[in-house]
Motif scaffolding. Structure first.
Motif, PDB file in Angstrom:
ATOM      1  N   LYS A   1       0.820  -1.206   0.000  1.00  0.00           N
ATOM      2  CA  LYS A   1       0.000   0.000   0.000  1.00  0.00           C
ATOM      3  C   LYS A   1       0.857   1.259   0.000  1.00  0.00           C
ATOM      4  CE  LYS A   1      -4.041  -1.830   2.480  1.00  0.00           C
ATOM      5  NZ  LYS A   1      -4.902  -1.653   3.676  1.00  0.00           N
ATOM      6  N   GLU A   2       1.975   1.218   0.702  1.00  0.00           N
ATOM      7  CA  GLU A   2       2.826   2.401   0.821  1.00  0.00           C
ATOM      8  C   GLU A   2       3.307   2.891  -0.541  1.00  0.00           C
ATOM      9  OE1 GLU A   2       2.231   0.574   4.538  1.00  0.00           O
ATOM     10  OE2 GLU A   2       3.053  -0.321   2.675  1.00  0.00           O
ATOM     11  N   LYS A   3       3.606   1.960  -1.438  1.00  0.00           N
ATOM     12  CA  LYS A   3       4.059   2.346  -2.773  1.00  0.00           C
ATOM     13  C   LYS A   3       2.928   2.979  -3.576  1.00  0.00           C
ATOM     14  CE  LYS A   3       7.776  -1.048  -3.031  1.00  0.00           C
ATOM     15  NZ  LYS A   3       8.342  -2.212  -3.764  1.00  0.00           N
ATOM     16  N   LEU A   4       1.710   2.541  -3.312  1.00  0.00           N
ATOM     17  CA  LEU A   4       0.549   3.147  -3.966  1.00  0.00           C
ATOM     18  C   LEU A   4       0.275   4.533  -3.404  1.00  0.00           C
ATOM     19  CD1 LEU A   4      -1.714  -0.028  -3.992  1.00  0.00           C
ATOM     20  CD2 LEU A   4      -0.595   0.999  -5.974  1.00  0.00           C
ATOM     21  N   PHE A   5       0.398   4.665  -2.094  1.00  0.00           N
ATOM     22  CA  PHE A   5       0.213   5.979  -1.481  1.00  0.00           C
ATOM     23  C   PHE A   5       1.261   6.968  -2.001  1.00  0.00           C
ATOM     24  CE2 PHE A   5      -1.529   3.574   2.452  1.00  0.00           C
ATOM     25  CZ  PHE A   5      -2.777   3.477   1.856  1.00  0.00           C
ATOM     26  N   ASP A   6       2.473   6.487  -2.259  1.00  0.00           N
ATOM     27  CA  ASP A   6       3.557   7.348  -2.727  1.00  0.00           C
ATOM     28  C   ASP A   6       3.240   8.017  -4.070  1.00  0.00           C
ATOM     29  OD1 ASP A   6       5.109   6.862  -0.516  1.00  0.00           O
ATOM     30  OD2 ASP A   6       6.385   5.351  -1.490  1.00  0.00           O
ATOM     31  N   ILE A   7       2.433   7.361  -4.895  1.00  0.00           N
ATOM     32  CA  ILE A   7       2.153   7.926  -6.219  1.00  0.00           C
ATOM     33  C   ILE A   7       0.777   8.587  -6.286  1.00  0.00           C
ATOM     34  CG2 ILE A   7       3.744   6.380  -7.395  1.00  0.00           C
ATOM     35  CD1 ILE A   7       1.309   4.743  -8.329  1.00  0.00           C
ATOM     36  N   GLY A   8       0.098   8.688  -5.130  1.00  0.00           N
ATOM     37  CA  GLY A   8      -1.120   9.491  -5.115  1.00  0.00           C
ATOM     38  C   GLY A   8      -2.408   8.778  -4.824  1.00  0.00           C
ATOM     39  N   VAL A   9      -2.379   7.451  -4.633  1.00  0.00           N
ATOM     40  CA  VAL A   9      -3.597   6.740  -4.240  1.00  0.00           C
ATOM     41  C   VAL A   9      -3.942   7.126  -2.800  1.00  0.00           C
ATOM     42  CG1 VAL A   9      -4.628   4.467  -3.820  1.00  0.00           C
ATOM     43  CG2 VAL A   9      -3.155   4.826  -5.818  1.00  0.00           C
ATOM     44  N   THR A  10      -5.205   7.394  -2.541  1.00  0.00           N
ATOM     45  CA  THR A  10      -5.646   7.872  -1.232  1.00  0.00           C
ATOM     46  C   THR A  10      -6.043   6.748  -0.292  1.00  0.00           C
ATOM     47  OG1 THR A  10      -6.574   9.773  -2.431  1.00  0.00           O
ATOM     48  CG2 THR A  10      -7.165   9.544  -0.102  1.00  0.00           C
ATOM     49  N   GLU A  11      -6.744   5.755  -0.845  1.00  0.00           N
ATOM     50  CA  GLU A  11      -7.304   4.679  -0.016  1.00  0.00           C
ATOM     51  C   GLU A  11      -7.241   3.373  -0.791  1.00  0.00           C
ATOM     52  OE1 GLU A  11     -11.643   3.531   2.035  1.00  0.00           O
ATOM     53  OE2 GLU A  11     -11.239   5.570   1.337  1.00  0.00           O
ATOM     54  N   VAL A  12      -6.909   2.286  -0.100  1.00  0.00           N
ATOM     55  CA  VAL A  12      -6.842   0.960  -0.718  1.00  0.00           C
ATOM     56  C   VAL A  12      -7.714   0.010   0.094  1.00  0.00           C
ATOM     57  CG1 VAL A  12      -5.358  -0.967  -1.396  1.00  0.00           C
ATOM     58  CG2 VAL A  12      -4.483   1.378  -1.535  1.00  0.00           C
ATOM     59  N   CYS A  13      -8.591  -0.737  -0.579  1.00  0.00           N
ATOM     60  CA  CYS A  13      -9.478  -1.648   0.128  1.00  0.00           C
ATOM     61  C   CYS A  13      -9.765  -2.874  -0.736  1.00  0.00           C
ATOM     62  CB  CYS A  13     -10.783  -0.948   0.510  1.00  0.00           C
ATOM     63  SG  CYS A  13     -11.559  -0.053  -0.839  1.00  0.00           S
ATOM     64  N   GLU A  14     -10.294  -3.905  -0.115  1.00  0.00           N
ATOM     65  CA  GLU A  14     -10.638  -5.133  -0.842  1.00  0.00           C
ATOM     66  C   GLU A  14     -11.968  -4.971  -1.577  1.00  0.00           C
ATOM     67  OE1 GLU A  14      -8.638  -7.739  -1.084  1.00  0.00           O
ATOM     68  OE2 GLU A  14      -7.135  -6.878   0.271  1.00  0.00           O
ATOM     69  N   ILE A  15     -12.937  -4.401  -0.894  1.00  0.00           N
ATOM     70  CA  ILE A  15     -14.247  -4.087  -1.458  1.00  0.00           C
ATOM     71  C   ILE A  15     -14.649  -2.730  -0.897  1.00  0.00           C
ATOM     72  CG2 ILE A  15     -16.712  -4.681  -1.425  1.00  0.00           C
ATOM     73  CD1 ILE A  15     -15.936  -7.606  -1.422  1.00  0.00           C
ATOM     74  N   TYR A  16     -15.267  -1.897  -1.733  1.00  0.00           N
ATOM     75  CA  TYR A  16     -15.679  -0.578  -1.258  1.00  0.00           C
ATOM     76  C   TYR A  16     -17.199  -0.464  -1.378  1.00  0.00           C
ATOM     77  CZ  TYR A  16     -16.068   4.484  -0.856  1.00  0.00           C
ATOM     78  OH  TYR A  16     -16.414   5.755  -0.451  1.00  0.00           O
ATOM     79  N   GLU A  17     -17.835  -0.062  -0.294  1.00  0.00           N
ATOM     80  CA  GLU A  17     -19.292   0.096  -0.278  1.00  0.00           C
ATOM     81  C   GLU A  17     -19.649   1.545   0.003  1.00  0.00           C
ATOM     82  OE1 GLU A  17     -21.575  -2.792   1.870  1.00  0.00           O
ATOM     83  OE2 GLU A  17     -19.888  -4.200   1.983  1.00  0.00           O
ATOM     84  N   GLU A  18     -20.599   2.038  -0.758  1.00  0.00           N
ATOM     85  CA  GLU A  18     -21.071   3.407  -0.537  1.00  0.00           C
ATOM     86  C   GLU A  18     -22.535   3.506  -0.935  1.00  0.00           C
ATOM     87  OE1 GLU A  18     -20.217   7.907  -2.162  1.00  0.00           O
ATOM     88  OE2 GLU A  18     -18.517   6.550  -1.922  1.00  0.00           O
ATOM     89  N   GLU A  19     -23.367   3.700   0.037  1.00  0.00           N
ATOM     90  CA  GLU A  19     -24.804   3.879  -0.153  1.00  0.00           C
ATOM     91  C   GLU A  19     -25.426   2.808  -1.043  1.00  0.00           C
ATOM     92  OE1 GLU A  19     -26.588   7.580  -0.323  1.00  0.00           O
ATOM     93  OE2 GLU A  19     -24.865   8.709   0.363  1.00  0.00           O
ATOM     94  N   TYR A  20     -25.543   3.105  -2.325  1.00  0.00           N
ATOM     95  CA  TYR A  20     -26.306   2.254  -3.219  1.00  0.00           C
ATOM     96  C   TYR A  20     -25.473   1.152  -3.867  1.00  0.00           C
ATOM     97  CZ  TYR A  20     -29.120   6.481  -2.846  1.00  0.00           C
ATOM     98  OH  TYR A  20     -29.817   7.552  -2.372  1.00  0.00           O
TER      99      TYR A  20
END
Length: 215
Positions: free
Chosen positions: A117-136
């Motif tokens: 994840k740290e390497k992804l954060f280094d290039i600008g990714v904000t959040e890393v998850c396996e599944i993302y749920e939001e409202e609908y």
């Protein structure tokens, strides 16, 4: 870039599908895409297969155009953001992201995203998850069957095969839509198309460089 759009309403939310391999979720000002495969062409070059670096550069320019056009505040990538290990294309993405410093990037991990994840954060990714749920919606890389929310996924690189008037067959990338899920096309222009392994009882929204169509 010629931009063609088709708006569909799912769960009372407006999703603008485009012929540029991504959709815009109007209510949340979010670009949603899958299968960028950052580093794929560099990985091939490292292994002796000559591919132009312009492939990823053109993909990132297309992404820039979409973000500017829709004035997006956020981006959700439903997997395979990365193709292989860290390479020169990571630097290209970091440079690209510096132009959109306020853009929040949520990555739903795919089968290729085997990197710290740290390497992804280094290039600008904000959040890393396996599944993302939001409202609908539930955002997942691979198909997921849910009775609670509508699923938006990728992974398949979906395409359709159509017969031309002269008897030849051509393939087009597409979105696959059913009552429970939406499968996104691969955002990367350097991917094949799966024209067979599609869920039943779905319809297709396919596109060309100039337009977008429903069948």
């Amino acid at each position: 870039m010629i931009l063609a759009e088709k708006t569909i309403n799912i769960m009372q939310q407006n999703l603008v599908l485009t012929n540029q391999r991504a959709l815009f979720w109007k209510e949340t000002e979010t670009i949603v895409l899958s299968d960028l495969h950052l580093g794929k062409t560099a990985h091939f070059r490292k292994n002796g297969i000559a591919l132009p670096s312009e492939i990823i550069e053109n993909d990132l320019q297309r992404l820039s155009d979409l973000i500017i056009h829709f004035q997006s505040k956020r981006m959700i990538v439903v997997g395979d953001f990365v193709h292989a290990g860290k390479n020169s294309e990571f630097n290209l993405f970091a440079e690209w992201k510096s132009k959109f410093s306020d853009l929040k990037i949520i990555l739903v991990k795919g089968n290729h995203d085997r990197i710290a994840k740290e390497k992804l954060f280094d290039i600008g990714v904000t959040e890393v998850c396996e599944i993302y749920e939001e409202e609908y919606f539930i955002f997942s890389h691979e198909q997921l069957y849910s009775t609670k929310r509508f699923v938006i996924s990728g992974h398949l690189h979906p395409g359709i095969r159509m017969k031309t008037p002269v008897g030849r067959f051509v393939k087009f990338p597409c979105y696959i839509v059913s009552n429970t899920q939406l499968i996104l096309p691969a955002f990367s222009s350097f991917t094949g198309l799966d024209t067979k392994n599609h869920p039943e009882n779905s319809h297709y929204i396919f596109f060309t460089k100039e337009d977008i169509y429903t069948i």
